[in-house]
Design a protein around this motif. Structure first.
Motif, PDB file in Angstrom:
ATOM      1  N   VAL A  24       0.835  -1.206   0.000  1.00  0.00           N
ATOM      2  CA  VAL A  24       0.000   0.000   0.000  1.00  0.00           C
ATOM      3  C   VAL A  24       0.869   1.256   0.000  1.00  0.00           C
ATOM      4  O   VAL A  24       0.563   2.242  -0.684  1.00  0.00           O
ATOM      5  CB  VAL A  24      -0.956  -0.005   1.211  1.00  0.00           C
ATOM      6  CG1 VAL A  24      -1.742   1.305   1.290  1.00  0.00           C
ATOM      7  CG2 VAL A  24      -1.924  -1.181   1.131  1.00  0.00           C
ATOM      8  N   LEU A  25       1.973   1.227   0.760  1.00  0.00           N
ATOM      9  CA  LEU A  25       2.874   2.379   0.790  1.00  0.00           C
ATOM     10  C   LEU A  25       3.500   2.620  -0.578  1.00  0.00           C
ATOM     11  O   LEU A  25       3.590   3.767  -1.046  1.00  0.00           O
ATOM     12  CB  LEU A  25       3.968   2.159   1.840  1.00  0.00           C
ATOM     13  CG  LEU A  25       3.524   2.239   3.307  1.00  0.00           C
ATOM     14  CD1 LEU A  25       4.653   1.800   4.224  1.00  0.00           C
ATOM     15  CD2 LEU A  25       3.073   3.648   3.672  1.00  0.00           C
ATOM     16  N   GLY A  28       0.836   3.809  -3.001  1.00  0.00           N
ATOM     17  CA  GLY A  28       0.401   5.164  -2.701  1.00  0.00           C
ATOM     18  C   GLY A  28       1.272   6.234  -3.328  1.00  0.00           C
ATOM     19  O   GLY A  28       0.791   7.347  -3.613  1.00  0.00           O
ATOM     20  N   GLN A  48      -2.830   3.851   3.680  1.00  0.00           N
ATOM     21  CA  GLN A  48      -1.427   3.638   4.065  1.00  0.00           C
ATOM     22  C   GLN A  48      -1.273   3.606   5.585  1.00  0.00           C
ATOM     23  O   GLN A  48      -0.649   2.696   6.139  1.00  0.00           O
ATOM     24  CB  GLN A  48      -0.555   4.755   3.478  1.00  0.00           C
ATOM     25  CG  GLN A  48      -0.357   4.645   1.973  1.00  0.00           C
ATOM     26  CD  GLN A  48       0.463   5.806   1.424  1.00  0.00           C
ATOM     27  OE1 GLN A  48       0.287   6.952   1.815  1.00  0.00           O
ATOM     28  NE2 GLN A  48       1.362   5.502   0.491  1.00  0.00           N
TER      29      GLN A  48
END
Length: 505
Positions: A24-25, A28, A48
């Motif tokens: 997710v990081l 993102g 995040q």
């Protein structure tokens, strides 16, 4: 392989949540460079932060035990998966060539929601001790309703029932999208009623209700402007509150119980002969015994004591059940057998008297299998009686064999049980090995039993000139090698005797 996965499931869950947070990081970062994705910057920020917090929360709960601990960790893993699926869904929205992927991520997110709702109900059910007819109906009905809801969702793969992704890659609900809310509403209403009616502390009930009412408040106050990310963020906050209140309260109580169990273990251990050699002044025999409980306190016990200068009494027994109830029953049974053996009589007569005493006050309907032997040291005459216990092993001719004595009923099972005495003449160098079913029923990762044949092989594989302590260690080592890392489900108790005759070793 399956048992190894079960043993490492928490580690695998932690790896998943960390990997989810990293994905997710990384994903993102794409939202800052793509104009199409900038409208979702706040949402991806929530995803995040939520994914990272989910991994941290799971790490903090790894060593927690007690009611609902596994379910709570499953909730955290579901939360982590939701953030990842939600971020991937935002990334693929409004891109026609990603429409299939967007549909898959939407479907995945909705299916995770179903599991999360079920886990929430199961968690509060266990931790807040739900009871009553509503609870019984919910226990049966909620899994069925979840399955029906899953069927409705999966039917979108074939025809738009509740949602679809249009040609432009946009999410579109259908006119009957409200069908997706039936399961959520039913579980929320039912759980709310049961939580309020629960006898648990108000702080725990309030913490549980945040899971239901915080998302509603976010929807009403913010108008769902943050989409699924806002809802999942609020749910994570609720999980943190439940962790701080319910989970930690339960863990504190478990820690207090653990202290009490440790004390019970010490008390139980002090009641069993544990100083060996038990009779250092007697050279006519070598005797050793050991007991390893499957839980903190167990239902197995052994005893060995002199009734007079010429008679050695030996007892090994296995109480039905496990834990503290079995340990309490074990203690009273041990005292009764000791007292009645000291009073005199043959092993069969002693077991009959003890059985009558136990049966008269046995409101718990427990029972205990017992092997009792009395050795006349001057002659080598061993008189035994068996109340439903495992067959002993005798070494009378240089190797161990099963001695199939006549079994009576377990002590406490019937009011007028009768038992039969058996006489065995031991010569110099003869040996006896008795044990509880935890030895033969020790199970490896393939669900194979150690069995009496392997027990016999382990005994006969040992050198003949070793001490009885080494005999017991040899059998225990054979069991450990067989079961490897598989958990111990039953108490493991053994007693060994070697007779040297009246002249001594």
């Amino acid at each position: 392989m399956v048992n190894k996965l079960k043993n490492n499931i928490v580690i695998l869950g932690l790896i998943f949540t960390i990997a989810s947070a990293m994905c997710v990081l990384i994903l993102g970062n794409q939202f800052f460079d793509d104009a199409r994705l900038k409208e979702f910057l706040f949402d991806i920020g929530i995803d995040q932060g939520g994914a990272v917090l989910s991994a941290a929360l799971l790490f903090g709960s790894m060593r927690q035990k007690g009611d609902g601990a596994k379910i709570f960790r499953t909730l955290i893993i579901c939360s982590s998966a939701s953030f990842a699926a939600n971020a991937a869904m935002y990334y693929t929205l409004q891109v026609p060539e990603y429409s299939t992927a967007c549909f898959i991520f939407c479907m995945t997110s909705k299916l995770i929601d179903l599991v999360m709702i079920l886990c929430f109900y199961q968690y509060v059910n266990v931790t807040l001790n739900f009871s009553g007819r509503i609870k019984d109906l919910a226990d049966r009905g909620i899994p069925v309703l979840m399955a029906l809801q899953a069927v409705v969702l999966l039917s979108n793969n074939f025809t738009p029932v509740t949602f679809y992704i249009d040609a432009g890659g946009m999410y579109r609900p259908t006119d009957i999208s409200w069908l997706e809310d039936i399961y959520l509403i039913a579980v929320s209403v039912t759980a709310t009623v049961l939580i309020i009616r629960s006898s648990s502390p108000h702080s725990q009930k309030a913490a549980a209700l945040t899971f239901i009412f915080f998302p509603i408040a976010e929807y009403l106050l913010a108008g769902a402007m943050f989409g699924n990310a806002g809802q999942y963020g609020i749910i994570l906050i609720s999980l943190i509150i439940m962790y701080c209140v319910i989970f930690n309260d339960k863990s504190k109580k478990l820690a207090s119980t653990q202290i009490e169990l440790n004390m019970a273990t010490q008390i139980q251990a002090s009641m069993l002969p544990n100083i060996f050699p038990a009779f250092p002044e007697r050279s006519e025999f070598d005797i050793h015994a050991s007991m390893t409980p499957a839980k903190e306190v167990g239902g197995d016990f052994y005893d060995l004591f002199m009734t007079d200068d010429d008679h050695l009494a030996m007892v090994i027994a296995d109480v039905s059940g496990k834990g503290i109830p079995a340990a309490l029953f074990m203690m009273s049974t041990k005292i009764l057998i000791n007292d009645h053996t000291t009073m005199g009589g043959s092993p069969a007569e002693i077991l009959e008297r003890v059985n009558q005493k136990i049966y008269a006050t046995n409101d718990a309907h427990m029972f205990v299998t017992v092997w009792l032997g009395i050795l006349e040291i001057s002659t080598g005459k061993l008189t035994t009686a068996n109340a439903g216990h495992e067959y002993p092993f005798l070494n009378l001719n240089g190797h161990y064999e099963i001695f199939k004595d006549k079994h009576g009923l377990a002590v406490g099972a019937a009011q007028k049980s009768k038992y039969k005495d058996h006489e065995i003449m031991l010569k110099k160098g003869d040996s006896l090995f008795v044990y509880t079913d935890g030895v033969a029923e020790a199970t490896n990762a393939n669900n194979q039993l150690f069995g009496t044949d392997r027990t016999l092989e382990a005994l006969n594989a040992l050198p003949g000139d070793i001490s009885q302590e080494e005999v017991l260690k040899g059998v225990r080592n054979a069991v450990d090698v067989f079961v490897k890392e598989a958990p111990q489900f039953d108490d493991l108790t053994m007693l060994g005797l070697k007779y040297y005759g009246p002249e001594g070793k």
